[in-house]
Design an enzyme around this catalytic site. Structure first.
Site, PDB file in Angstrom:
ATOM      1  N   ARG A   1      40.334 -40.377 -18.634  1.00  0.00           N
ATOM      2  CA  ARG A   1      41.221 -39.268 -18.317  1.00  0.00           C
ATOM      3  C   ARG A   1      42.002 -38.797 -19.539  1.00  0.00           C
ATOM      4  O   ARG A   1      42.287 -37.612 -19.686  1.00  0.00           O
ATOM      5  CB  ARG A   1      42.182 -39.679 -17.214  1.00  0.00           C
ATOM      6  CG  ARG A   1      41.489 -40.025 -15.920  1.00  0.00           C
ATOM      7  CD  ARG A   1      42.518 -40.326 -14.884  1.00  0.00           C
ATOM      8  NE  ARG A   1      43.551 -39.310 -14.953  1.00  0.00           N
ATOM      9  CZ  ARG A   1      43.501 -38.138 -14.357  1.00  0.00           C
ATOM     10  NH1 ARG A   1      42.468 -37.841 -13.614  1.00  0.00           N
ATOM     11  NH2 ARG A   1      44.469 -37.269 -14.495  1.00  0.00           N
TER      12      ARG A   1
ATOM     13  N   CYS B   1      41.568 -40.219  -9.101  1.00  0.00           N
ATOM     14  CA  CYS B   1      40.971 -41.542  -9.278  1.00  0.00           C
ATOM     15  C   CYS B   1      41.619 -42.475  -8.285  1.00  0.00           C
ATOM     16  O   CYS B   1      42.451 -42.066  -7.487  1.00  0.00           O
ATOM     17  CB  CYS B   1      41.079 -42.023 -10.717  1.00  0.00           C
ATOM     18  SG  CYS B   1      42.708 -42.518 -11.173  1.00  0.00           S
TER      19      CYS B   1
ATOM     20  N   PRO C   1      47.215 -34.864 -10.873  1.00  0.00           N
ATOM     21  CA  PRO C   1      47.200 -33.443 -11.241  1.00  0.00           C
ATOM     22  C   PRO C   1      47.629 -33.246 -12.694  1.00  0.00           C
ATOM     23  O   PRO C   1      48.218 -34.151 -13.295  1.00  0.00           O
ATOM     24  CB  PRO C   1      48.258 -32.829 -10.310  1.00  0.00           C
ATOM     25  CG  PRO C   1      49.197 -33.947 -10.011  1.00  0.00           C
ATOM     26  CD  PRO C   1      48.378 -35.217 -10.041  1.00  0.00           C
ATOM     27  N   ILE C   2      47.334 -32.051 -13.273  1.00  0.00           N
ATOM     28  CA  ILE C   2      47.810 -31.779 -14.642  1.00  0.00           C
ATOM     29  C   ILE C   2      48.627 -30.481 -14.685  1.00  0.00           C
ATOM     30  O   ILE C   2      48.709 -29.824 -15.719  1.00  0.00           O
ATOM     31  CB  ILE C   2      46.665 -31.754 -15.687  1.00  0.00           C
ATOM     32  CG1 ILE C   2      45.630 -30.675 -15.373  1.00  0.00           C
ATOM     33  CG2 ILE C   2      45.992 -33.097 -15.813  1.00  0.00           C
ATOM     34  CD1 ILE C   2      44.760 -30.331 -16.604  1.00  0.00           C
ATOM     35  N   ASP C   3      49.229 -30.146 -13.528  1.00  0.00           N
ATOM     36  CA  ASP C   3      49.992 -28.896 -13.463  1.00  0.00           C
ATOM     37  C   ASP C   3      51.117 -28.834 -14.503  1.00  0.00           C
ATOM     38  O   ASP C   3      51.389 -27.779 -15.077  1.00  0.00           O
ATOM     39  CB  ASP C   3      50.564 -28.712 -12.039  1.00  0.00           C
ATOM     40  CG  ASP C   3      51.379 -29.903 -11.573  1.00  0.00           C
ATOM     41  OD1 ASP C   3      50.913 -31.060 -11.757  1.00  0.00           O
ATOM     42  OD2 ASP C   3      52.491 -29.719 -11.049  1.00  0.00           O
ATOM     43  N   LEU C   4      51.746 -29.964 -14.785  1.00  0.00           N
ATOM     44  CA  LEU C   4      52.874 -29.939 -15.733  1.00  0.00           C
ATOM     45  C   LEU C   4      52.396 -29.721 -17.168  1.00  0.00           C
ATOM     46  O   LEU C   4      53.075 -29.075 -17.964  1.00  0.00           O
ATOM     47  CB  LEU C   4      53.697 -31.232 -15.628  1.00  0.00           C
ATOM     48  CG  LEU C   4      54.348 -31.466 -14.257  1.00  0.00           C
ATOM     49  CD1 LEU C   4      54.993 -32.841 -14.182  1.00  0.00           C
ATOM     50  CD2 LEU C   4      55.395 -30.376 -13.974  1.00  0.00           C
TER      51      LEU C   4
ATOM     52  N   VAL D   1      55.425 -44.399  -8.588  1.00  0.00           N
ATOM     53  CA  VAL D   1      54.785 -43.519  -9.578  1.00  0.00           C
ATOM     54  C   VAL D   1      53.448 -42.972  -9.062  1.00  0.00           C
ATOM     55  O   VAL D   1      53.205 -41.766  -9.101  1.00  0.00           O
ATOM     56  CB  VAL D   1      54.595 -44.250 -10.926  1.00  0.00           C
ATOM     57  CG1 VAL D   1      53.890 -43.344 -11.938  1.00  0.00           C
ATOM     58  CG2 VAL D   1      55.941 -44.713 -11.475  1.00  0.00           C
TER      59      VAL D   1
ATOM     60  N   ARG E   1      38.307 -51.778 -19.915  1.00  0.00           N
ATOM     61  CA  ARG E   1      38.874 -50.515 -20.409  1.00  0.00           C
ATOM     62  C   ARG E   1      40.214 -50.742 -21.092  1.00  0.00           C
ATOM     63  O   ARG E   1      40.659 -49.909 -21.886  1.00  0.00           O
ATOM     64  CB  ARG E   1      39.096 -49.541 -19.240  1.00  0.00           C
ATOM     65  CG  ARG E   1      37.850 -48.879 -18.730  1.00  0.00           C
ATOM     66  CD  ARG E   1      38.210 -47.800 -17.708  1.00  0.00           C
ATOM     67  NE  ARG E   1      39.391 -47.080 -18.139  1.00  0.00           N
ATOM     68  CZ  ARG E   1      40.463 -46.878 -17.401  1.00  0.00           C
ATOM     69  NH1 ARG E   1      40.525 -47.295 -16.162  1.00  0.00           N
ATOM     70  NH2 ARG E   1      41.491 -46.223 -17.889  1.00  0.00           N
TER      71      ARG E   1
HETATM   72  C1  EPZ Z   1      50.011 -42.656 -18.149  1.00  0.00           C
HETATM   73  O1  EPZ Z   1      49.233 -41.883 -17.249  1.00  0.00           O
HETATM   74  C2  EPZ Z   1      49.230 -43.918 -18.406  1.00  0.00           C
HETATM   75  N1  EPZ Z   1      47.939 -43.579 -18.980  1.00  0.00           N
HETATM   76  C3  EPZ Z   1      49.055 -44.697 -17.106  1.00  0.00           C
HETATM   77  O2  EPZ Z   1      48.448 -45.935 -17.429  1.00  0.00           O
HETATM   78  C4  EPZ Z   1      50.424 -44.985 -16.484  1.00  0.00           C
HETATM   79  O3  EPZ Z   1      50.246 -45.571 -15.212  1.00  0.00           O
HETATM   80  C5  EPZ Z   1      51.224 -43.678 -16.344  1.00  0.00           C
HETATM   81  O4  EPZ Z   1      51.286 -42.992 -17.614  1.00  0.00           O
HETATM   82  C6  EPZ Z   1      52.651 -43.924 -15.854  1.00  0.00           C
HETATM   83  O5  EPZ Z   1      53.307 -44.805 -16.721  1.00  0.00           O
HETATM   84  C7  EPZ Z   1      47.844 -43.318 -20.289  1.00  0.00           C
HETATM   85  O6  EPZ Z   1      48.819 -43.371 -21.037  1.00  0.00           O
HETATM   86  C8  EPZ Z   1      46.491 -43.015 -20.841  1.00  0.00           C
HETATM   87  P1  EPZ Z   1      51.957 -39.451 -15.689  1.00  0.00           P
HETATM   88  P2  EPZ Z   1      49.581 -40.344 -16.990  1.00  0.00           P
HETATM   89  O7  EPZ Z   1      51.533 -38.111 -16.124  1.00  0.00           O
HETATM   90  O8  EPZ Z   1      50.030 -39.759 -18.264  1.00  0.00           O
HETATM   91  C9  EPZ Z   1      52.471 -37.043 -11.568  1.00  0.00           C
HETATM   92  C10 EPZ Z   1      46.949 -47.717 -17.223  1.00  0.00           C
HETATM   93  O9  EPZ Z   1      46.841 -48.593 -16.314  1.00  0.00           O
HETATM   94  N2  EPZ Z   1      52.050 -35.866 -12.365  1.00  0.00           N
HETATM   95  O10 EPZ Z   1      53.248 -40.013 -16.180  1.00  0.00           O
HETATM   96  O11 EPZ Z   1      48.432 -39.752 -16.289  1.00  0.00           O
HETATM   97  C11 EPZ Z   1      51.279 -37.969 -11.309  1.00  0.00           C
HETATM   98  O12 EPZ Z   1      50.540 -37.561 -10.193  1.00  0.00           O
HETATM   99  C12 EPZ Z   1      47.159 -46.263 -16.884  1.00  0.00           C
HETATM  100  O13 EPZ Z   1      46.866 -47.982 -18.432  1.00  0.00           O
HETATM  101  C13 EPZ Z   1      52.140 -34.606 -11.788  1.00  0.00           C
HETATM  102  O14 EPZ Z   1      52.554 -34.466 -10.643  1.00  0.00           O
HETATM  103  O15 EPZ Z   1      50.801 -40.517 -16.003  1.00  0.00           O
HETATM  104  C14 EPZ Z   1      51.971 -39.302 -11.104  1.00  0.00           C
HETATM  105  O16 EPZ Z   1      52.398 -39.438  -9.783  1.00  0.00           O
HETATM  106  C15 EPZ Z   1      46.910 -45.920 -15.464  1.00  0.00           C
HETATM  107  N3  EPZ Z   1      51.742 -33.516 -12.528  1.00  0.00           N
HETATM  108  C16 EPZ Z   1      53.186 -39.222 -12.025  1.00  0.00           C
HETATM  109  O17 EPZ Z   1      53.354 -37.831 -12.336  1.00  0.00           O
HETATM  110  C17 EPZ Z   1      51.275 -33.640 -13.813  1.00  0.00           C
HETATM  111  O18 EPZ Z   1      50.950 -32.608 -14.420  1.00  0.00           O
HETATM  112  C18 EPZ Z   1      53.034 -39.988 -13.331  1.00  0.00           C
HETATM  113  O19 EPZ Z   1      51.953 -39.475 -14.092  1.00  0.00           O
HETATM  114  C19 EPZ Z   1      51.194 -34.930 -14.374  1.00  0.00           C
HETATM  115  C20 EPZ Z   1      51.579 -36.028 -13.628  1.00  0.00           C
END
Ligand code: EPZ
Length: 416
Positions: A92, A116, A122-125, A326, A395
């Site tokens: 991702r 997943c 989502p990646i809206d932000l 989270v 991974r």
């Molecule tokens: C990072 O994922 C990490 N991955 C994750 O680690 C980790 O669990 C997560 O941060 C939280 O700490 C990497 O660094 C590669 P987020 P990321 O954007 O960036 C919501 C591991 O086990 N959200 O902080 O994808 C989302 O749905 C992995 O190593 C939106 O709503 O996490 C979630 O509920 C798994 N809109 C929350 O925010 C968005 O545009 C946190 O996501 C983006 C996210």
């Protein structure tokens, strides 16, 4: 298909070392696409995600070498703006190429990361940030394309302190015109490491580690050498391994300030923790008690250690509560732990854990950290535990079975 076979009951003893952080390495590897000249990255972990990202960079035209945990990237010949679907779908974090390529090529395209096991993701932000800086965003047939002749600095408030969105916006803003301010930014140590790399390369980024990040755009960046921070989640996993086995171990290459929330909870359980500049000693001298844990963005308790700590909480006296805030679906390990005899009740995002003995069973790693939790449970279980689908674990943990063997665990990787 490879599996781990673990025979429980050994008290772990000795020293175990931690690699560089996967979640810092991935965005920094993508950030090398923005600089003029070669970057030399030290302590890059040898992981499936890293090899996949290397393939993506090469497919874009970058020259990459990776040996002995050192990666060299020269992006001089990068002209392709599309990361190929077959590679992108494997990890991702490949969406960081959007933030890195947009300022360099004025355009970037990448397959949309799907949902997943742990949540929708989502990646809206991320896209909100790109749009605010003046980029056009197109979504079509499962791909996202961002285009901007010129990116302009602006103020962006994140509705949630997303790690990925903070990183993607930070990357793009580094070479935007003028000042960008990210409010309610994520404060994870991996973001600080990325900003350190970019600042060494000539960027002007201030405030990382707080919830307001200010970036003055620069026109160019130059290649530098950078050492990746130690992996706090790998460190935390081994600390929990020491505790769950009732052992006495030293975890080397740990920045203890990154692990305060875990250390506080382990101490509350009764685990003995001694921190020094090199790492942390974890030992158990008394019976441990249950605690309540709620996962939160940093500096709260990390969701990436929730599964592992839950395995430990099955082995204490008294009940514990774990609340996952989270990710909406990060309890896949619960059913597997129950197969091993755990007494866990789920209600939405809350798990109630009552202590029981664990017995070895055939279980499946449903995601990276769930897999780590099952290995930990196997260390404490009576008899043999067989963990399947270990590619998830590979991974995120370099050479985990040999590292654990080095401190006395009975674990083998077998090929069926
Ligand atoms: C990072 O994922 C990490 N991955 C994750 O680690 C980790 O669990 C997560 O941060 C939280 O700490 C990497 O660094 C590669 P987020 P990321 O954007 O960036 C919501 C591991 O086990 N959200 O902080 O994808 C989302 O749905 C992995 O190593 C939106 O709503 O996490 C979630 O509920 C798994 N809109 C929350 O925010 C968005 O545009 C946190 O996501 C983006 C996210």
């Amino acid at each position: 298909m490879e599996r781990f076979l673990i025979t429980g009951g050994e008290k772990l003893k000795g020293e175990i070392a931690v690699n560089g952080a996967k979640n810092a390495a991935l965005p920094i590897i993508c950030a090398t696409l923005m600089v003029d000249g070669e970057s030399v990255l030290k302590d890059i972990p040898q992981l499936r995600d890293v090899y996949n990202l290397k393939d993506i960079l090469e497919s874009l035209g970058a020259k990459v070498t990776f040996k002995n945990n050192e990666m060299r990237v020269d992006p001089t010949k990068v002209t392709t703006f599309e990361a190929p679907y077959d590679l992108v779908r494997k990890l991702r974090a490949s969406y960081y190429v959007l933030g890195a390529l947009l300022p360099r090529l004025g355009q970037a395209r990448c397959a949309l990361p799907g949902g997943c096991q742990i949540g929708n993701r989502p990646i809206d932000l991320h896209l909100k940030g790109f749009r605010a800086m003046g980029a056009e965003v197109f979504m079509d047939h499962g791909t996202v394309e961002v285009k901007a002749k010129k990116l302009r600095g602006t103020k962006i408030y994140l509705d949630y302190p997303s790690v990925g969105a903070t990183i993607n916006i930070l990357l793009a803003a580094t070479m935007a015109e003028g000042q960008t301010v990210i409010e309610n930014a994520a404060r994870e140590p991996e973001i600080i490491d990325l900003a350190n790399y970019l600042n060494f390369a000539g960027a002007h980024i201030r405030g990382v580690g707080t919830d307001v990040i200010k970036i003055e755009g620069v026109e160019r960046l130059h290649g530098v050498e950078h050492r990746i921070i130690p992996d706090r989640i790998e460190a935390g996993t081994y600390m929990i391994a020491g505790a769950i086995s009732g052992g006495d171990i030293f975890v080397r290459n740990v920045l203890n300030e990154h692990l305060k929330s875990l250390t506080a909870k382990l101490k509350e359980m009764g685990v003995d923790i001694v921190e020094d500049l090199e790492g942390v000693r974890v030992s158990v001298k008394q019976s441990l008690k249950g605690v309540d844990i709620k996962t939160l963005p940093h500096p709260g308790f990390p969701t990436d250690l929730q599964a592992q700590v839950m395995a430990l909480l099955t082995q204490v006296t008294g009940p514990s509560l774990v609340i996952e805030t989270v990710w909406e679906n990060r309890f896949m390990h619960v059913d597997e732990l129950i197969r091993m005899g755990a007494d866990i009740k789920l209600d939405g995002r809350t798990a109630l854990i009552k202590p029981t003995g664990l017995t070895g069973a055939k279980v499946t790693a449903t995601d990276l950290r769930a897999g780590a939790a099952l290995i930990l449970a196997g260390l404490a279980a009576q008899g043999e535990t067989e963990v399947g689908d270990i590619y998830h674990v590979q991974r995120g943990y370099e050479n985990i079975e040999n590292k654990l063997k080095g401190i006395g665990a009975r674990i083998a990787r077998i090929t069926a």
